[in-house]
Design a protein around this motif. Structure first.
Motif, PDB file in Angstrom:
ATOM      1  N   UNK A   3       0.836  -1.206   0.000  1.00 14.28           N
ATOM      2  CA  UNK A   3       0.000   0.000   0.000  1.00 14.28           C
ATOM      3  C   UNK A   3       0.867   1.251   0.000  1.00 14.28           C
ATOM      4  N   UNK A   4       1.937   1.212   0.795  1.00 12.96           N
ATOM      5  CA  UNK A   4       2.848   2.353   0.843  1.00 12.96           C
ATOM      6  C   UNK A   4       3.483   2.620  -0.503  1.00 12.96           C
ATOM      7  N   UNK A   5       3.894   1.548  -1.180  1.00 12.44           N
ATOM      8  CA  UNK A   5       4.502   1.698  -2.508  1.00 12.44           C
ATOM      9  C   UNK A   5       3.507   2.287  -3.502  1.00 12.44           C
ATOM     10  N   UNK A   6       2.263   1.813  -3.444  1.00  8.96           N
ATOM     11  CA  UNK A   6       1.233   2.284  -4.369  1.00  8.96           C
ATOM     12  C   UNK A   6       0.997   3.780  -4.207  1.00  8.96           C
ATOM     13  N   UNK A   7       0.855   4.262  -2.966  1.00  8.86           N
ATOM     14  CA  UNK A   7       0.580   5.675  -2.745  1.00  8.86           C
ATOM     15  C   UNK A   7       1.813   6.539  -2.996  1.00  8.86           C
ATOM     16  N   UNK A   8       3.002   6.010  -2.724  1.00 10.70           N
ATOM     17  CA  UNK A   8       4.219   6.762  -3.031  1.00 10.70           C
ATOM     18  C   UNK A   8       4.363   6.970  -4.537  1.00 10.70           C
ATOM     19  N   UNK A   9       4.072   5.923  -5.298  1.00 11.27           N
ATOM     20  CA  UNK A   9       4.120   6.057  -6.754  1.00 11.27           C
ATOM     21  C   UNK A   9       3.124   7.096  -7.257  1.00 11.27           C
ATOM     22  N   UNK A  10       1.942   7.098  -6.656  1.00 12.32           N
ATOM     23  CA  UNK A  10       0.927   8.080  -7.051  1.00 12.32           C
ATOM     24  C   UNK A  10       1.389   9.500  -6.753  1.00 12.32           C
ATOM     25  N   UNK A  11       2.016   9.689  -5.597  1.00 14.38           N
ATOM     26  CA  UNK A  11       2.492  11.016  -5.220  1.00 14.38           C
ATOM     27  C   UNK A  11       3.558  11.517  -6.185  1.00 14.38           C
ATOM     28  N   UNK A  12       4.474  10.625  -6.578  1.00 10.73           N
ATOM     29  CA  UNK A  12       5.570  11.037  -7.450  1.00 10.73           C
ATOM     30  C   UNK A  12       5.102  11.274  -8.878  1.00 10.73           C
ATOM     31  N   UNK A  13       4.349  10.340  -9.420  1.00 11.26           N
ATOM     32  CA  UNK A  13       4.003  10.404 -10.839  1.00 11.26           C
ATOM     33  C   UNK A  13       2.901  11.412 -11.156  1.00 11.26           C
ATOM     34  N   UNK A  14       2.065  11.720 -10.145  1.00 16.20           N
ATOM     35  CA  UNK A  14       0.984  12.679 -10.363  1.00 16.20           C
ATOM     36  C   UNK A  14       1.264  14.033  -9.732  1.00 16.20           C
ATOM     37  N   UNK A  15       2.445  14.173  -9.125  1.00 18.77           N
ATOM     38  CA  UNK A  15       2.779  15.396  -8.390  1.00 18.77           C
ATOM     39  C   UNK A  15       1.639  15.749  -7.432  1.00 18.77           C
ATOM     40  N   UNK A  16       1.370  14.831  -6.538  1.00 18.03           N
ATOM     41  CA  UNK A  16       0.232  14.980  -5.628  1.00 18.03           C
ATOM     42  C   UNK A  16       0.693  14.788  -4.186  1.00 18.03           C
ATOM     43  N   UNK A  17      -0.066  15.353  -3.286  1.00 12.24           N
ATOM     44  CA  UNK A  17       0.144  15.019  -1.874  1.00 12.24           C
ATOM     45  C   UNK A  17      -0.876  13.951  -1.504  1.00 12.24           C
ATOM     46  N   UNK A  18      -0.418  12.942  -0.787  1.00 12.52           N
ATOM     47  CA  UNK A  18      -1.264  11.807  -0.465  1.00 12.52           C
ATOM     48  C   UNK A  18      -1.164  11.489   1.021  1.00 12.52           C
ATOM     49  N   UNK A  19      -2.189  10.853   1.518  1.00 11.85           N
ATOM     50  CA  UNK A  19      -2.178  10.359   2.894  1.00 11.85           C
ATOM     51  C   UNK A  19      -3.045   9.110   2.937  1.00 11.85           C
ATOM     52  N   UNK A  20      -2.600   8.114   3.711  1.00  8.69           N
ATOM     53  CA  UNK A  20      -3.319   6.847   3.793  1.00  8.69           C
ATOM     54  C   UNK A  20      -2.912   6.114   5.060  1.00  8.69           C
ATOM     55  N   UNK A  21      -3.451   4.943   5.239  1.00  3.52           N
ATOM     56  CA  UNK A  21      -3.069   4.098   6.384  1.00  3.52           C
ATOM     57  C   UNK A  21      -1.591   3.720   6.303  1.00  3.52           C
ATOM     58  N   UNK A  22      -1.096   3.560   5.089  1.00  2.00           N
ATOM     59  CA  UNK A  22       0.280   3.093   4.921  1.00  2.00           C
ATOM     60  C   UNK A  22       1.285   4.034   5.564  1.00  2.00           C
ATOM     61  N   UNK A  23       1.071   5.358   5.465  1.00  2.00           N
ATOM     62  CA  UNK A  23       2.064   6.294   6.015  1.00  2.00           C
ATOM     63  C   UNK A  23       1.684   6.852   7.376  1.00  2.00           C
ATOM     64  N   UNK A  24       0.459   6.643   7.828  1.00  2.00           N
ATOM     65  CA  UNK A  24       0.048   7.156   9.136  1.00  2.00           C
ATOM     66  C   UNK A  24      -0.119   6.049  10.179  1.00  2.00           C
TER      67      UNK A  24
END
Length: 720
Positions: free
Chosen positions: A89-110
């Motif tokens: 899950x962490x990898x999935x959201x990190x990829x989204x943050x990098x490739x979409x230039x987005x800020x993300x938050x989820x269970x994986x990082x919190x």
């Protein structure tokens, strides 16, 4: 007015060339103006507006833009507690943050379990795509497809992904619609059919020509307004479709009176002068009445309402000007040739309307009570109105966004997570402590203070507060208020719900005063126009009652869903946009006065000719009933076209205007006006000397005449 019409006809070529130039310039403005319009609804200087602007400027996302919400359901036997699952899950959201230039938050990082459902298998996150620096956008872009393509490969085998969010749900609910031009053309075709029935000749094209000139002239003026300040995008719908209805209404009135004068033996320019002396005067008063409700919006502390007010005032002003200058030239030069084959004639009052009016007068007491009962019953529906953003229940009923919403609810998470609240913490504060305090606020599911550059800028920090209930609900509004009370000083609370709360407080706090001012100005205008205190008082009271009925109807149809799903395929919204009632009041109050002026002007004219109130009502409605019905039908067709606009809020606005015109032309003008005027008798025309001095018109009075069952007018102190 006759002097004015003679001046216009002496300068035909000059006036025609001016309108030709305005029309040509307006055609250019139409192609350019949409790119100059904005979608800002927040009141100026409100806490929410300042918060959203600060968040957008610093973090280039969020604020009043809802996030995209990926909802992940793990396969049977796998939960988020599995370290390998959390890592994926962490990898999935990190990829989204990098490739979409987005800020993300989820269970994986919190590690916050409140990002996980009761089953341990359903989890969600927030993705806020950032816009380029220095280029703010009105709403977040649709990233659902690329986001799914980025996240899915990193998920465990068998996991399902559904991307949802408030914007995606509204888009899936049918937010795509036809253009303003298409809607106007549809309304124009409907208007042409009605006009062809009314005139039975090629004169049916004349009001449409005036409407085209008026609309293009109005767009030219709106184009000029965009050079002076921000203009809301709703103005283009208002100008195009309300402009179509108003311009046709005014033209219809003047052309009908011109045909009537010709039928009475007045040919050439004389028929134009006589029509301008009567119907032209009514057009002026009607245009002023429409403008009154809009001008008052200028005093409200909301820029978008002011811009719509300016745009709205332009519509009747340009329409009146075109009707009183260009239309007389057309009638004087080409009118007789266009009035062919003339299947309908205007030499006599409508027999059907005269018979209907006599029936209403005969049963005036039950007719009035029945009509008032209907309006009051509809008005009671508005007591339950909730102002705010439409809920997820009004969103798409199929597709990935809907499936994501279903997954959230099935896991016990609920739809409140779709409307997180951004909290901007200033430098010097401890974000984690603020988040911990907000997590304990009633109505808050969780509050997190993510670390990293995407959430920390210039010493400030951005927190994400996740409510239990959607922000547009009453409970959601209460939660935002409690969040505001709980945050430290100099902390900004943003989001759509906060904007709605500030809008409601600033606009509807002064709304009763606005209504009072509109009612007073209208009363004075009509009292001066009809030399009466009773008629304008009745008109204002009926207008307010009909407006209350419209708001109640909109609440029942849209908020409660009694008709919205069947007609538009949109379920109950659960709320009515905060700006919609005030716009409906402002526009509809003036538009409905069109018919009041049309009818009362003719009744007053017939009363002065016959001296009998009963005969004046019958003849007045017999002459104007078909006109008012046709004008109302044209406006309803225009608003029906407007209801095909892309945004749900525009559909709700158009529904309110259409219902208001329908109620006004049937229950109000067709039943209550003749019933109440016949009940009041000639006291309708009562104007004492003190009031006449204030209004600067001759006084009049009414007394009972023994030989008649009703009151008749006698000369007053000034010889009236």
């Amino acid at each position: 007015m006759e002097t004015f019409s003679r001046f216009v006809l002496r300068h035909k070529l000059f006036v025609a060339m001016v309108w030709l130039a305005v029309t040509a310039a307006g055609a250019f403005a139409v192609t350019q103006v949409s790119d100059r319009l904005v979608e800002d609804f927040a009141p100026a200087g409100s806490a929410a507006r300042d918060a959203n602007q600060a968040i957008d400027a610093t973090y280039r996302s969020g604020g009043d833009s809802a996030p995209t919400v990926p909802v992940i359901v793990l396969p049977e036997g796998r939960t988020v507690d599995d370290p390998a699952v959390r890592a994926s899950l962490g990898t999935a959201f990190e990829n989204a943050a990098k490739r979409l230039d987005a800020r993300v938050v989820s269970y994986a990082d919190t590690g916050d379990r409140r990002f996980v459902g009761a089953d341990g298998r359903t989890t969600f996150g927030f993705v806020y795509p950032r816009h380029p620096a220095g280029k703010p956008v009105d709403e977040a872009p649709d990233i659902s497809k690329p986001l799914a393509q980025i996240i899915q490969p990193s998920l465990p085998t068998g996991a399902t992904l559904r991307v949802t969010g408030m914007d995606l749900l509204s888009e899936g609910a049918g937010e795509e619609g036809v253009s303003v031009l298409t809607e106007t053309l549809v309304g124009g075709v409907g208007a042409l059919l009605v006009l062809a029935f009314v005139f039975g000749s090629f004169l049916a094209f004349v009001p449409l020509l005036i409407a085209v000139v008026s609309i293009l002239g109005s767009f030219l003026a709106v184009y000029g307004l965009t050079e002076l300040g921000e203009v809301n995008f709703l103005v283009q719908f208002v100008v195009a479709l309300i402009g179509l209805g108003v311009a046709v209404d005014y033209s219809l009135l003047l052309v009908t009176r011109w045909r009537e004068e010709r039928a009475h033996g007045h040919d050439g320019e004389e028929a134009v002068h006589r029509a301008m002396a009567t119907a032209g005067r009514s057009v002026v008063f009607s245009g002023v009445a429409v403008s009154i409700g809009l001008i008052v919006m200028v005093v409200l502390p909301v820029p978008f309402l002011r811009s719509i007010a300016y745009g709205g005032v332009i519509i009747p002003a340009v329409s009146v000007l075109a009707t009183l200058t260009l239309l007389p030239i057309i009638l004087a030069t080409a009118g007789p040739r266009l009035d062919w084959p003339r299947l309908r004639k205007d030499s006599h009052a409508s027999r059907a309307w005269a018979a209907w009016t006599r029936g209403v007068i005969r049963f005036r007491f039950p007719a009035a009570l029945g009509a008032i009962a209907v309006l009051v019953a509809l008005a009671f529906g508005g007591l339950n109105i909730h102002l705010g953003e439409a809920g997820s229940i009004a969103g798409a009923k199929t597709g990935p966004a809907h499936d994501g919403l279903v997954a959230l609810r099935s896991a016990g998470i609920g739809s409140g997570v779709l409307t997180p609240v951004d909290v901007l913490v200033p430098a010097g504060s401890t974000p984690a402590q603020v988040a911990s305090r907000l997590a304990d606020v009633e109505g808050v599911r969780t509050a997190v203070a993510p670390s990293g550059e995407a959430w920390r800028q210039g010493g400030s920090a951005l927190l994400s507060v996740v409510p239990v209930d959607e922000g547009g609900t009453n409970a959601g509004h209460d939660t935002v208020r409690r969040i505001r009370d709980a945050v430290p000083a100099k902390t900004h609370v943003g989001g759509e719900a906060a904007s709605d709360i500030d809008f409601i407080n600033q606009v509807y706090g002064v709304f009763p005063w606005m209504l009072g001012l509109i009612a007073l100005l209208t009363f004075v205008l009509l009292a001066r126009a009809f030399r009466s205190l009773v008629l304008p008082l009745k008109a204002v009271a009926l207008n307010l009652l009909s407006l209350a009925a419209v708001i109640g109807s909109v609440t029942l149809i849209w908020q409660e869903g009694h008709g919205s799903d069947a007609v538009w395929g949109i379920p109950a919204t659960g709320a009515v946009g905060a700006f919609i009632p005030c716009l409906i009041f402002a526009f509809l109050y003036g538009l409905s006065m069109d018919y009041e002026v049309f009818i009362l002007a003719r009744i007053r004219e017939e009363y002065e000719r016959t001296g009998s109130t009963r005969e004046a009502i019958v003849e007045g409605l017999g002459r104007t009933g078909r006109l008012v019905t046709s004008a109302a039908l044209i406006l309803c067709l225009a608003f029906a076209s407007m209801a095909a606009a892309p945004m749900t809020e525009v559909k709700v606005f158009a529904t309110g205007l259409g219902l208001g015109i329908l109620l006004d032309a049937t229950i109000i003008r067709g039943i209550l006006v003749p019933a109440l005027i016949s009940m009041f008798g000639d006291w309708n025309w009562w104007l004492p000397a003190w009031a006449a001095r204030i209004l600067r018109v001759p006084p009049s009075r009414a007394v009972a005449r023994p030989e008649a069952p009703e009151l008749v007018s006698v000369p007053g102190p000034a010889g009236t």
